[in-house]
Design a protein around this motif. Structure first.
Motif, mmCIF file in Angstrom:
data_model
loop_
_atom_site.group_PDB
_atom_site.id
_atom_site.type_symbol
_atom_site.label_atom_id
_atom_site.label_comp_id
_atom_site.label_asym_id
_atom_site.label_seq_id
_atom_site.Cartn_x
_atom_site.Cartn_y
_atom_site.Cartn_z
ATOM 1 N N ILE A 180 0.846 -1.182 0.000
ATOM 2 C CA ILE A 180 0.000 0.000 0.000
ATOM 3 C C ILE A 180 0.885 1.238 0.000
ATOM 4 C CG2 ILE A 180 -1.961 -1.122 1.115
ATOM 5 C CD1 ILE A 180 -1.157 0.163 3.742
ATOM 6 N N ARG A 181 0.306 2.361 -0.349
ATOM 7 C CA ARG A 181 1.064 3.609 -0.410
ATOM 8 C C ARG A 181 1.444 4.085 0.992
ATOM 9 N NH1 ARG A 181 1.283 6.049 -5.267
ATOM 10 N NH2 ARG A 181 -0.083 5.260 -6.909
ATOM 11 N N ALA A 182 2.511 4.861 1.056
ATOM 12 C CA ALA A 182 3.033 5.294 2.355
ATOM 13 C C ALA A 182 1.993 6.077 3.150
ATOM 14 C CB ALA A 182 4.287 6.135 2.149
ATOM 15 N N ARG A 183 1.239 6.936 2.493
ATOM 16 C CA ARG A 183 0.252 7.737 3.221
ATOM 17 C C ARG A 183 -0.852 6.850 3.782
ATOM 18 N NH1 ARG A 183 -1.530 13.517 1.018
ATOM 19 N NH2 ARG A 183 0.730 13.630 1.238
ATOM 20 N N GLN A 184 -1.303 5.885 3.002
ATOM 21 C CA GLN A 184 -2.330 4.963 3.482
ATOM 22 C C GLN A 184 -1.798 4.135 4.643
ATOM 23 O OE1 GLN A 184 -3.711 2.137 0.566
ATOM 24 N NE2 GLN A 184 -5.230 1.222 1.946
ATOM 25 N N ALA A 185 -0.540 3.693 4.549
ATOM 26 C CA ALA A 185 0.065 2.916 5.631
ATOM 27 C C ALA A 185 0.143 3.742 6.911
ATOM 28 C CB ALA A 185 1.453 2.439 5.221
ATOM 29 N N ARG A 186 0.457 5.026 6.788
ATOM 30 C CA ARG A 186 0.555 5.888 7.971
ATOM 31 C C ARG A 186 -0.810 6.022 8.651
ATOM 32 N NH1 ARG A 186 4.361 9.551 9.860
ATOM 33 N NH2 ARG A 186 5.683 9.087 8.070
ATOM 34 N N VAL A 187 -1.851 6.225 7.859
ATOM 35 C CA VAL A 187 -3.203 6.351 8.402
ATOM 36 C C VAL A 187 -3.627 5.052 9.082
ATOM 37 C CG1 VAL A 187 -5.635 6.648 7.779
ATOM 38 C CG2 VAL A 187 -3.905 8.155 6.784
ATOM 39 N N MET A 188 -3.350 3.922 8.434
ATOM 40 C CA MET A 188 -3.721 2.622 8.981
ATOM 41 C C MET A 188 -2.951 2.326 10.263
ATOM 42 S SD MET A 188 -3.594 -1.046 6.987
ATOM 43 C CE MET A 188 -4.763 -0.479 5.733
ATOM 44 N N HIS A 189 -1.665 2.618 10.264
ATOM 45 C CA HIS A 189 -0.805 2.406 11.427
ATOM 46 C C HIS A 189 -1.340 3.196 12.616
ATOM 47 C CE1 HIS A 189 3.030 2.314 13.712
ATOM 48 N NE2 HIS A 189 3.418 1.343 12.918
ATOM 49 N N HIS A 190 -1.674 4.457 12.378
ATOM 50 C CA HIS A 190 -2.201 5.324 13.434
ATOM 51 C C HIS A 190 -3.519 4.771 13.981
ATOM 52 C CE1 HIS A 190 -3.265 9.076 15.522
ATOM 53 N NE2 HIS A 190 -4.479 8.901 15.027
ATOM 54 N N ALA A 191 -4.425 4.395 13.086
ATOM 55 C CA ALA A 191 -5.732 3.900 13.510
ATOM 56 C C ALA A 191 -5.603 2.607 14.308
ATOM 57 C CB ALA A 191 -6.622 3.683 12.286
ATOM 58 N N PHE A 192 -4.704 1.727 13.888
ATOM 59 C CA PHE A 192 -4.495 0.449 14.570
ATOM 60 C C PHE A 192 -3.974 0.675 15.982
ATOM 61 C CE2 PHE A 192 -2.056 -3.767 14.667
ATOM 62 C CZ PHE A 192 -3.202 -4.522 14.901
ATOM 63 N N ARG A 193 -3.008 1.574 16.117
ATOM 64 C CA ARG A 193 -2.459 1.865 17.442
ATOM 65 C C ARG A 193 -3.501 2.529 18.344
ATOM 66 N NH1 ARG A 193 0.738 5.725 17.086
ATOM 67 N NH2 ARG A 193 0.869 6.102 14.833
ATOM 68 N N ALA A 245 0.024 6.120 25.839
ATOM 69 C CA ALA A 245 1.093 6.910 26.443
ATOM 70 C C ALA A 245 0.654 8.368 26.295
ATOM 71 C CB ALA A 245 2.424 6.666 25.757
ATOM 72 N N GLY A 246 -0.232 8.789 27.188
ATOM 73 C CA GLY A 246 -0.833 10.107 27.040
ATOM 74 C C GLY A 246 -1.755 10.136 25.831
ATOM 75 N N ALA A 247 -1.559 11.125 24.965
ATOM 76 C CA ALA A 247 -2.373 11.224 23.753
ATOM 77 C C ALA A 247 -1.918 10.255 22.673
ATOM 78 C CB ALA A 247 -2.323 12.661 23.219
ATOM 79 N N LEU A 248 -0.758 9.631 22.871
ATOM 80 C CA LEU A 248 -0.177 8.740 21.869
ATOM 81 C C LEU A 248 -0.516 7.295 22.199
ATOM 82 C CD1 LEU A 248 3.328 10.464 21.726
ATOM 83 C CD2 LEU A 248 1.350 10.911 20.250
ATOM 84 N N ALA A 249 -0.230 6.414 21.248
ATOM 85 C CA ALA A 249 -0.503 4.991 21.454
ATOM 86 C C ALA A 249 0.618 4.162 20.841
ATOM 87 C CB ALA A 249 -1.841 4.599 20.835
ATOM 88 N N LEU A 250 0.896 3.038 21.479
ATOM 89 C CA LEU A 250 1.918 2.101 21.030
ATOM 90 C C LEU A 250 1.331 1.073 20.076
ATOM 91 C CD1 LEU A 250 3.288 1.593 24.589
ATOM 92 C CD2 LEU A 250 4.725 2.449 22.741
ATOM 93 N N MET A 251 2.198 0.402 19.337
ATOM 94 C CA MET A 251 1.773 -0.726 18.526
ATOM 95 C C MET A 251 1.160 -1.791 19.433
ATOM 96 S SD MET A 251 1.460 -2.352 15.647
ATOM 97 C CE MET A 251 2.352 -1.228 14.552
ATOM 98 N N PRO A 252 -0.011 -2.327 19.094
ATOM 99 C CA PRO A 252 -0.572 -3.420 19.894
ATOM 100 C C PRO A 252 0.422 -4.566 20.052
ATOM 101 C CG PRO A 252 -2.173 -2.646 18.288
ATOM 102 C CD PRO A 252 -0.872 -1.963 17.968
#
Length: 265
Positions: free
Chosen positions: A99-112, A119-126
């Motif tokens: 998949i394209r890098a931008r789509q991967a970034r969105v998916m990565h963020h949503a998954f986390r 970690a506050g407003a952030l999230a780690l990889m499951p």
């Protein structure tokens, strides 16, 4: 000025600035880049993650086409934070597959955000255990149905072999990871480069490197095919294959973020 690469899709924005939550052994850290790179301990203990620094002055510029040499020199010093957790590196490479890098970034963020520890407003990889617990419909809700099998297969393999993998030299680890179903050469190499910082192991003839090299130096006729580009790239790099590859990716990362109106520090 030293630029921080924000190429990894775990970099998010917190309070308007780039930030990333990372695992380092039993510790969790939040990394920030503004006003300068800093690592803040959230949980656990130990030493904070330190970036690898890459300086274009260390390349053999006599080997490089003039345009690429000029572009990388203008970029200046670059720092990149390795992914310390091999599981995160492996899961990230799987998410990036086909998949394209931008789509991967969105998916990565949503998954986390949906399934990772906070970690506050952030999230780690499951974690691998969490990934194995997820139902098919939970992947589908994130548009990740096609990522379920490779992620869960990798999670099982990591739980079985992660301690053994951690002891392997990076070049051996690239081969070992490919014994896991649905992990091919690109995924294994990208994950190991991410966690080791050795970008001579990165699939340096992939679309990202070819694209950024051509944009950085449009006057050079670059081979369009992967084998031809790989041979040319190795010849140009000489003994600096890792540095040339990571600096070219850094140039592309900086170029992409500059187009989006954000900055690196």
């Amino acid at each position: 000025m030293t630029w921080t690469m924000l190429d990894h899709p775990a970099w998010d924005t917190d309070a308007g600035a780039p930030a990333r939550a990372v695992r380092a052994g039993s510790a969790t850290w939040v990394l920030t880049t503004t006003p300068a790179y800093a690592a803040t301990l959230v949980d656990g203990g130990g030493s904070p993650p330190a970036p690898d620094v890459h300086d274009p002055s260390r390349l053999d510029h006599a080997r490089l086409p003039e345009g690429l040499s000029r572009a990388l020199t203008a970029l200046g010093r670059v720092q990149r934070v390795r992914t310390i957790d091999l599981w995160e590196a492996l899961a990230t490479a799987i998410i990036r597959q086909v998949i394209r890098a931008r789509q991967a970034r969105v998916m990565h963020h949503a998954f986390r955000q949906a399934h990772g520890e906070r970690a506050g407003a952030l999230a780690l990889m499951p974690t691998p255990d969490r990934v194995l617990d997820l139902r098919e419909e939970e992947f589908a809700a994130l548009g990740m149905a096609f990522k379920r099998r490779p992620l869960q297969t990798a999670a099982r393999a990591y739980l079985d072999h992660g301690a053994e993998w951690a002891e392997l030299p990076p070049d051996v680890l690239v081969k070992e990871l490919q014994s896991v179903p649905r992990i091919g050469p690109w995924t294994a190499a990208a994950a190991v480069a991410d966690v080791s910082g050795d970008f001579s192991l990165y699939p340096y003839a992939d679309l990202a490197v070819r694209t950024w090299a051509a944009l950085a130096d449009p006057a050079t006729t670059w081979p369009a095919d992967e084998p031809g580009f790989a041979a040319t790239w190795r010849r140009l790099a000489g003994p600096y294959l890792s540095a040339l590859t990571v600096l070219t990716l850094a140039w592309g990362d900086h170029h992409a973020h500059a187009d989006q109106g954000s900055t690196h520090h």
